[in-house]
Design a protein around this motif. Structure first.
Motif, PDB file in Angstrom:
ATOM      1  N   ILE A 133      10.925  17.622  -5.917  1.00  0.00           N
ATOM      2  CA  ILE A 133       9.654  17.092  -6.382  1.00  0.00           C
ATOM      3  C   ILE A 133       9.190  16.070  -5.345  1.00  0.00           C
ATOM      4  O   ILE A 133       9.925  15.127  -5.024  1.00  0.00           O
ATOM      5  N   VAL A 134       7.982  16.269  -4.829  1.00  0.00           N
ATOM      6  CA  VAL A 134       7.439  15.346  -3.823  1.00  0.00           C
ATOM      7  C   VAL A 134       6.250  14.608  -4.437  1.00  0.00           C
ATOM      8  O   VAL A 134       5.234  15.231  -4.767  1.00  0.00           O
ATOM      9  N   SER A 135       6.396  13.302  -4.582  1.00  0.00           N
ATOM     10  CA  SER A 135       5.284  12.501  -5.096  1.00  0.00           C
ATOM     11  C   SER A 135       4.260  12.275  -3.990  1.00  0.00           C
ATOM     12  O   SER A 135       4.614  12.040  -2.843  1.00  0.00           O
ATOM     13  N   ARG A 136       2.983  12.281  -4.386  1.00  0.00           N
ATOM     14  CA  ARG A 136       1.934  11.947  -3.415  1.00  0.00           C
ATOM     15  C   ARG A 136       1.808  10.438  -3.223  1.00  0.00           C
ATOM     16  O   ARG A 136       1.082   9.996  -2.342  1.00  0.00           O
ATOM     17  N   GLY A 137       2.522   9.688  -4.069  1.00  0.00           N
ATOM     18  CA  GLY A 137       2.573   8.241  -3.888  1.00  0.00           C
ATOM     19  C   GLY A 137       1.403   7.511  -4.509  1.00  0.00           C
ATOM     20  O   GLY A 137       0.486   8.109  -5.079  1.00  0.00           O
ATOM     21  N   LEU A 138       1.461   6.191  -4.384  1.00  0.00           N
ATOM     22  CA  LEU A 138       0.440   5.327  -4.988  1.00  0.00           C
ATOM     23  C   LEU A 138      -0.420   4.610  -3.964  1.00  0.00           C
ATOM     24  O   LEU A 138      -1.594   4.353  -4.215  1.00  0.00           O
ATOM     25  N   GLY A 139       0.127   4.257  -2.825  1.00  0.00           N
ATOM     26  CA  GLY A 139      -0.600   3.486  -1.831  1.00  0.00           C
ATOM     27  C   GLY A 139      -1.237   4.369  -0.773  1.00  0.00           C
ATOM     28  O   GLY A 139      -1.268   5.599  -0.893  1.00  0.00           O
ATOM     29  N   ALA A 140      -1.767   3.711   0.267  1.00  0.00           N
ATOM     30  CA  ALA A 140      -2.437   4.451   1.339  1.00  0.00           C
ATOM     31  C   ALA A 140      -2.143   3.796   2.680  1.00  0.00           C
ATOM     32  O   ALA A 140      -1.913   2.590   2.756  1.00  0.00           O
ATOM     33  N   LEU A 141      -2.192   4.592   3.711  1.00  0.00           N
ATOM     34  CA  LEU A 141      -2.014   4.112   5.083  1.00  0.00           C
ATOM     35  C   LEU A 141      -3.284   4.378   5.881  1.00  0.00           C
ATOM     36  O   LEU A 141      -3.929   5.418   5.695  1.00  0.00           O
ATOM     37  N   GLY A 142      -3.618   3.457   6.763  1.00  0.00           N
ATOM     38  CA  GLY A 142      -4.717   3.688   7.711  1.00  0.00           C
ATOM     39  C   GLY A 142      -6.087   3.466   7.118  1.00  0.00           C
ATOM     40  O   GLY A 142      -6.847   2.618   7.568  1.00  0.00           O
ATOM     41  N   LEU A 143      -6.424   4.230   6.100  1.00  0.00           N
ATOM     42  CA  LEU A 143      -7.707   4.099   5.407  1.00  0.00           C
ATOM     43  C   LEU A 143      -7.453   4.052   3.900  1.00  0.00           C
ATOM     44  O   LEU A 143      -6.542   4.742   3.418  1.00  0.00           O
ATOM     45  N   PRO A 144      -8.274   3.311   3.149  1.00  0.00           N
ATOM     46  CA  PRO A 144      -8.081   3.249   1.691  1.00  0.00           C
ATOM     47  C   PRO A 144      -8.699   4.467   1.009  1.00  0.00           C
ATOM     48  O   PRO A 144      -9.512   4.340   0.098  1.00  0.00           O
ATOM     49  N   LEU A 145      -8.303   5.615   1.467  1.00  0.00           N
ATOM     50  CA  LEU A 145      -8.922   6.865   1.038  1.00  0.00           C
ATOM     51  C   LEU A 145      -7.859   7.907   0.739  1.00  0.00           C
ATOM     52  O   LEU A 145      -6.857   8.004   1.454  1.00  0.00           O
ATOM     53  N   ARG A 146      -8.156   8.689  -0.270  1.00  0.00           N
ATOM     54  CA  ARG A 146      -7.359   9.877  -0.554  1.00  0.00           C
ATOM     55  C   ARG A 146      -8.338  10.997  -0.902  1.00  0.00           C
ATOM     56  O   ARG A 146      -9.247  10.785  -1.695  1.00  0.00           O
ATOM     57  N   VAL A 147      -8.126  12.134  -0.297  1.00  0.00           N
ATOM     58  CA  VAL A 147      -8.980  13.284  -0.577  1.00  0.00           C
ATOM     59  C   VAL A 147      -8.073  14.459  -0.916  1.00  0.00           C
ATOM     60  O   VAL A 147      -7.164  14.801  -0.132  1.00  0.00           O
ATOM     61  N   ARG A 148      -8.267  15.050  -2.065  1.00  0.00           N
ATOM     62  CA  ARG A 148      -7.422  16.162  -2.530  1.00  0.00           C
ATOM     63  C   ARG A 148      -5.948  15.771  -2.499  1.00  0.00           C
ATOM     64  O   ARG A 148      -5.083  16.594  -2.237  1.00  0.00           O
ATOM     65  N   ALA A 149      -5.676  14.512  -2.755  1.00  0.00           N
ATOM     66  CA  ALA A 149      -4.296  14.015  -2.787  1.00  0.00           C
ATOM     67  C   ALA A 149      -4.292  12.692  -3.545  1.00  0.00           C
ATOM     68  O   ALA A 149      -3.901  11.654  -3.015  1.00  0.00           O
ATOM     69  N   ALA A 150      -4.765  12.722  -4.791  1.00  0.00           N
ATOM     70  CA  ALA A 150      -4.924  11.485  -5.563  1.00  0.00           C
ATOM     71  C   ALA A 150      -3.599  10.766  -5.750  1.00  0.00           C
ATOM     72  O   ALA A 150      -2.533  11.393  -5.848  1.00  0.00           O
ATOM     73  N   ALA A 151      -3.683   9.435  -5.807  1.00  0.00           N
ATOM     74  CA  ALA A 151      -2.501   8.630  -6.116  1.00  0.00           C
ATOM     75  C   ALA A 151      -1.955   9.073  -7.470  1.00  0.00           C
ATOM     76  O   ALA A 151      -2.734   9.411  -8.372  1.00  0.00           O
TER      77      ALA A 151
END
Ligand SMILES: [Fe+2]
Ligand SMILES: [Fe+2]
Length: 285
Positions: A253-271
């Motif tokens: 099981i791979v979590s997409r995680g809660l935080g972000a790196l580089g940019l405060p953005l997630r696209v098609r990979a929600a926290a």
């Protein structure tokens, strides 16, 4: 001393120019209100993913045991104290038996680990809250300090160590990040042969070797699900093998995680928070 070479990886290396470029973009995004933006869009609260996993060897009495899996918090420019409050609240509301954190507490420096400690100290589960380090958590080599501060607030790090749960009916094994393994300890030293075991391994690339060593379930993070999961951009994040990978050796099981790196953005990979419910095999009638 027994160590497993298949559980080591060479670190990803980026040129200084590329790192400076990413840092400049990150600072600009933070100055433009990236933290508030990220919190509102991704953490208020994060989405919940549900998984059920048939675990070979799981005792019938542990059927239905639940785990909430958090990963890649990345305290730093886009996530600070208080920003995980809704995620923690939602986790506790699920009343999990066990809570696990699969690494990357911080982004750039060990100090960032203190920023989110108060939030994480509120996590509650009867079998405990267990964690492993991710590749970002070794900045400054202050793992011991982080480990003891977190232990004082009820969060136990497993650093190539195993912990028995439910009177030894289930084992939880925590790996040092594969890019940092120094061969100091065999994570499996205490685990009885044939034991039902779950591994926490920040990098999902460890899963095949861990399945081969008897861990039917491996919980990972690291990939952020691609974070900005668009062609041409997702290659900046580590390759995501899928949210769930079932093989004859076991389940990853791979979590997409809660935080972000580089940019405060997630696209098609929600926290996300991931709730995993363990299912015991049915006994033959
Ligand atoms: Fe990460
Ligand atoms: Fe990572």
């Amino acid at each position: 001393m027994s160590t497993d070479r298949s559980l080591r990886l060479e670190p990803r290396r980026f040129s200084r120019a590329r790192l400076a470029f990413f840092r400049a973009i990150e600072q600009l995004a933070a100055a433009l209100g990236g933290r508030a933006f990220y919190r509102a869009l991704q953490l208020s609260p994060p989405r919940l993913r549900e998984e059920r996993v048939l675990l070979e060897g799981l005792a019938a009495r542990l059927d239905g045991l639940s785990i909430v899996h958090l990963s890649d918090l990345h305290a730093g420019p886009f996530l600070r104290g208080g920003d995980l409050a809704r995620a923690v609240e939602r986790t506790n509301a699920l009343r999990p038996d066990l809570i696990v954190l699969t690494g990357d507490l911080v982004t750039h420096a060990a100090e960032e680990a203190w920023w989110i400690l108060e939030d994480l100290a509120a996590l509650r589960a009867p079998l405990g809250v267990c964690a492993v380090f991710g590749n970002h958590d070794y900045h400054g080599r202050r793992e011991r300090e982080i480990r003891s501060a977190y232990a004082a607030r009820g969060i136990e790090f497993l650093c190539d160590e195993a912990r028995p749960l439910c009177d030894g009916a289930l084992w939880l094994i925590g790996l040092e990040d594969l890019e940092e393994k120094r061969g100091a300890r065999d994570a499996f030293a205490r685990v009885p042969p044939g034991a039902c075991a779950i591994a926490l391994c920040h990098n999902p690339k460890g899963a095949p070797a861990l399945h081969a060593r008897g861990c039917a379930l491996v919980l990972s993070g690291h990939t952020h699900g691609g974070q900005i999961n668009l062609p041409g951009i997702r290659r900046f994040a580590p390759a995501h093998p899928g949210d769930r990978v079932d093989t004859p050796g076991g389940t990853l099981i791979v979590s997409r995680g809660l935080g972000a790196l580089g940019l405060p953005l997630r696209v098609r990979a929600a926290a996300e928070l991931v709730r995993i419910v363990l299912v015991a095999p049915r006994r033959a009638a």
